[in-house]
Design an enzyme around this catalytic site. Structure first.
Site, PDB file in Angstrom:
ATOM      1  N   SER A 140     -35.985 -29.325   0.158  1.00 39.15           N
ATOM      2  CA  SER A 140     -36.430 -28.991  -1.029  1.00 39.15           C
ATOM      3  C   SER A 140     -36.634 -30.507  -1.669  1.00 39.15           C
ATOM      4  O   SER A 140     -35.817 -31.204  -1.296  1.00 39.15           O
ATOM      5  CB  SER A 140     -35.338 -28.090  -1.901  1.00 39.15           C
ATOM      6  OG  SER A 140     -35.708 -28.223  -3.295  1.00 39.15           O
ATOM      7  N   TYR A 153     -26.506 -25.938  -4.881  1.00 36.23           N
ATOM      8  CA  TYR A 153     -27.791 -26.305  -4.141  1.00 36.23           C
ATOM      9  C   TYR A 153     -28.239 -27.628  -3.705  1.00 36.23           C
ATOM     10  O   TYR A 153     -28.595 -27.990  -2.577  1.00 36.23           O
ATOM     11  CB  TYR A 153     -28.684 -25.414  -5.064  1.00 36.23           C
ATOM     12  CG  TYR A 153     -30.249 -25.299  -4.431  1.00 36.23           C
ATOM     13  CD1 TYR A 153     -30.220 -24.608  -3.309  1.00 36.23           C
ATOM     14  CD2 TYR A 153     -31.261 -26.054  -5.098  1.00 36.23           C
ATOM     15  CE1 TYR A 153     -31.421 -24.294  -2.641  1.00 36.23           C
ATOM     16  CE2 TYR A 153     -32.623 -25.551  -4.565  1.00 36.23           C
ATOM     17  CZ  TYR A 153     -32.408 -24.771  -3.134  1.00 36.23           C
ATOM     18  OH  TYR A 153     -33.962 -24.638  -2.705  1.00 36.23           O
TER      19      TYR A 153
HETATM   20  P1  NDP Z   1     -36.908 -16.516  -0.860  1.00 36.80           P
HETATM   21  O1  NDP Z   1     -35.564 -15.967  -1.705  1.00 36.80           O
HETATM   22  O2  NDP Z   1     -38.005 -15.497  -1.135  1.00 36.80           O
HETATM   23  O3  NDP Z   1     -36.587 -16.355   0.704  1.00 36.80           O
HETATM   24  C1  NDP Z   1     -35.321 -16.907   1.263  1.00 36.80           C
HETATM   25  C2  NDP Z   1     -35.451 -16.181   2.697  1.00 36.80           C
HETATM   26  O4  NDP Z   1     -33.937 -16.707   3.369  1.00 36.80           O
HETATM   27  C3  NDP Z   1     -35.617 -14.525   2.634  1.00 36.80           C
HETATM   28  O5  NDP Z   1     -36.625 -14.221   3.745  1.00 36.80           O
HETATM   29  C4  NDP Z   1     -33.978 -14.227   3.118  1.00 36.80           C
HETATM   30  O6  NDP Z   1     -34.113 -13.013   3.627  1.00 36.80           O
HETATM   31  C5  NDP Z   1     -33.495 -15.498   3.773  1.00 36.80           C
HETATM   32  N1  NDP Z   1     -32.053 -15.673   4.175  1.00 36.80           N
HETATM   33  C6  NDP Z   1     -31.280 -15.778   3.153  1.00 36.80           C
HETATM   34  N2  NDP Z   1     -29.892 -15.761   3.707  1.00 36.80           N
HETATM   35  C7  NDP Z   1     -30.076 -15.616   4.749  1.00 36.80           C
HETATM   36  C8  NDP Z   1     -29.282 -15.449   5.900  1.00 36.80           C
HETATM   37  N3  NDP Z   1     -27.905 -15.753   5.744  1.00 36.80           N
HETATM   38  N4  NDP Z   1     -29.726 -15.225   7.239  1.00 36.80           N
HETATM   39  C9  NDP Z   1     -31.030 -15.213   7.459  1.00 36.80           C
HETATM   40  N5  NDP Z   1     -31.929 -15.285   6.573  1.00 36.80           N
HETATM   41  C10 NDP Z   1     -31.574 -15.395   5.267  1.00 36.80           C
HETATM   42  O7  NDP Z   1     -37.012 -17.832  -1.378  1.00 36.80           O
HETATM   43  P2  NDP Z   1     -38.360 -18.971  -0.950  1.00 36.80           P
HETATM   44  O8  NDP Z   1     -39.350 -18.242  -0.179  1.00 36.80           O
HETATM   45  O9  NDP Z   1     -38.862 -19.417  -2.330  1.00 36.80           O
HETATM   46  O10 NDP Z   1     -37.498 -19.959  -0.232  1.00 36.80           O
HETATM   47  C11 NDP Z   1     -37.653 -20.244   1.045  1.00 36.80           C
HETATM   48  C12 NDP Z   1     -36.943 -21.671   1.532  1.00 36.80           C
HETATM   49  O11 NDP Z   1     -37.631 -22.699   0.640  1.00 36.80           O
HETATM   50  C13 NDP Z   1     -35.406 -21.732   1.026  1.00 36.80           C
HETATM   51  O12 NDP Z   1     -34.662 -22.368   2.087  1.00 36.80           O
HETATM   52  C14 NDP Z   1     -35.492 -22.480  -0.327  1.00 36.80           C
HETATM   53  O13 NDP Z   1     -34.254 -23.128  -0.611  1.00 36.80           O
HETATM   54  C15 NDP Z   1     -36.714 -23.311  -0.026  1.00 36.80           C
HETATM   55  N6  NDP Z   1     -37.219 -23.898  -1.418  1.00 36.80           N
HETATM   56  C16 NDP Z   1     -37.702 -23.062  -2.122  1.00 36.80           C
HETATM   57  C17 NDP Z   1     -38.248 -23.645  -3.482  1.00 36.80           C
HETATM   58  C18 NDP Z   1     -38.559 -22.470  -4.510  1.00 36.80           C
HETATM   59  O14 NDP Z   1     -39.083 -22.963  -5.852  1.00 36.80           O
HETATM   60  N7  NDP Z   1     -38.997 -21.145  -4.363  1.00 36.80           N
HETATM   61  C19 NDP Z   1     -38.595 -24.966  -3.617  1.00 36.80           C
HETATM   62  C20 NDP Z   1     -38.089 -25.747  -2.629  1.00 36.80           C
HETATM   63  C21 NDP Z   1     -37.501 -25.233  -1.450  1.00 36.80           C
HETATM   64  P3  NDP Z   1     -33.158 -11.843   4.038  1.00 36.80           P
HETATM   65  O15 NDP Z   1     -32.334 -11.663   2.725  1.00 36.80           O
HETATM   66  O16 NDP Z   1     -33.916 -10.647   4.395  1.00 36.80           O
HETATM   67  O17 NDP Z   1     -32.205 -12.191   4.903  1.00 36.80           O
END
Ligand code: NDP
Length: 255
Positions: A140, A153
């Protein structure tokens, strides 16, 4: 054994992970969809299979070391894994350092840092054996600079950034490249909602007035572009933001 290359995507149940799975499937990869919510990855796998792609759902919590090792063992049948996209992660809370809950910081470290460590360690032998492996770390812009209320974070994403930087040094000379994609503001359905613990108004305010935040598909496109460069080309670090965002602080909002 099939010659279709395998890509493992963590956090494929929503947002950037699901979009990346769709893009990599379209690019010819067998996609292994992992996340905790089984119903969602099964639905996505069914959608991709219906469209003629190979998609395998696998319920997984990346903080569970034994479960991650079981996933790695289960992939042997497909031949060496070519791509790992470390996408699972997220933010919890915006409290200042002075009053943040250590439990939130621990959770963020567990998924954003140790989650990446667990699955990268587990899949590295297969990625190396593939002859041309790629590890992607979805960090990020929070992994590169801080902001007030970002503490836990930002600390965790700096950890993910350091994993990518260190691993690239340590793997130099081996057939595995390490790509870090650092997005700025991406409007996904769940990211801000999770951060604000389900508060819809606070989550919506993150994107208020921003004409075009990045979409999950914009980031997926970037990931897929980086992954599909020739194997000798390593996109070390790619920062991608919406045009309306010039830094973590400077965001143009139309009133
Ligand atoms: P979402 O919240 O839509 O997606 C997060 C994903 O991570 C979900 O599919 C969730 O699935 C999974 N997840 C969370 N915890 C676990 C775990 N313990 N084990 C396995 N899977 C897990 O967020 P985004 O798509 O927006 O973000 C995706 C990535 O990009 C993240 O790492 C985020 O920090 C990063 N990011 C996002 C930004 C934004 O502005 N949106 C900006 C920069 C980076 P489930 O709950 O089904 O396990």
């Amino acid at each position: 054994m099939s010659t279709v290359p395998t890509a493992v995507i963590t956090g494929a149940s929503s947002g950037i992970g699901a979009a990346t799975a769709r893009r990599l499937a379209a690019a010819g990869y067998r996609v292994v969809l992992t996340a905790r919510r089984k119903d969602r990855i099964e639905a996505l796998a069914a959608e991709l299979t219906e469209a003629g792609h190979e998609a395998v759902p696998y319920a997984l919590d990346v903080t569970d070391r034994a479960a991650v090792e079981a996933l790695a063992a289960s992939l042997d049948r497909y031949g060496p894994v070519r791509v790992l996209v470390n996408n699972a992660g997220g933010a919890l809370g915006t409290e200042p350092v002075a009053s943040a809950d250590p439990a939130d910081w621990r959770s963020m470290y567990e998924v954003n840092v140790l989650g990446v460590l667990h699955i990268t360690q587990a899949l590295l032998p297969a990625l190396t054996a593939s002859g041309d492996g790629t590890v992607v770390v979805l960090s990020s812009t929070a992994g590169l600079a801080t902001y007030e209320g970002g503490g836990g974070y930002v600390a965790a994403k700096h950890g993910a950034h350091v994993i990518a930087e260190t691993l690239r040094l340590e793997l130099c000379g081996q057939p595995v490249r390490v790509i870090e994609i650092a997005p700025g503001m991406v409007k996904t359905e769940e990211f801000a909602l999770t951060r604000y613990r389900g508060d819809q108004d606070k989550a919506a305010a993150v994107y208020a007035g921003v004409a075009e935040p990045l979409t999950a598909d914009d980031v997926a496109d970037t990931v897929t572009w980086a992954v599909t460069r020739p194997p000798h080309v390593n996109i070390d670090l790619l920062v991608v933001r919406p045009r309306a965002q010039a830094s973590n602080y400077k965001v143009h909002r139309e009133s």
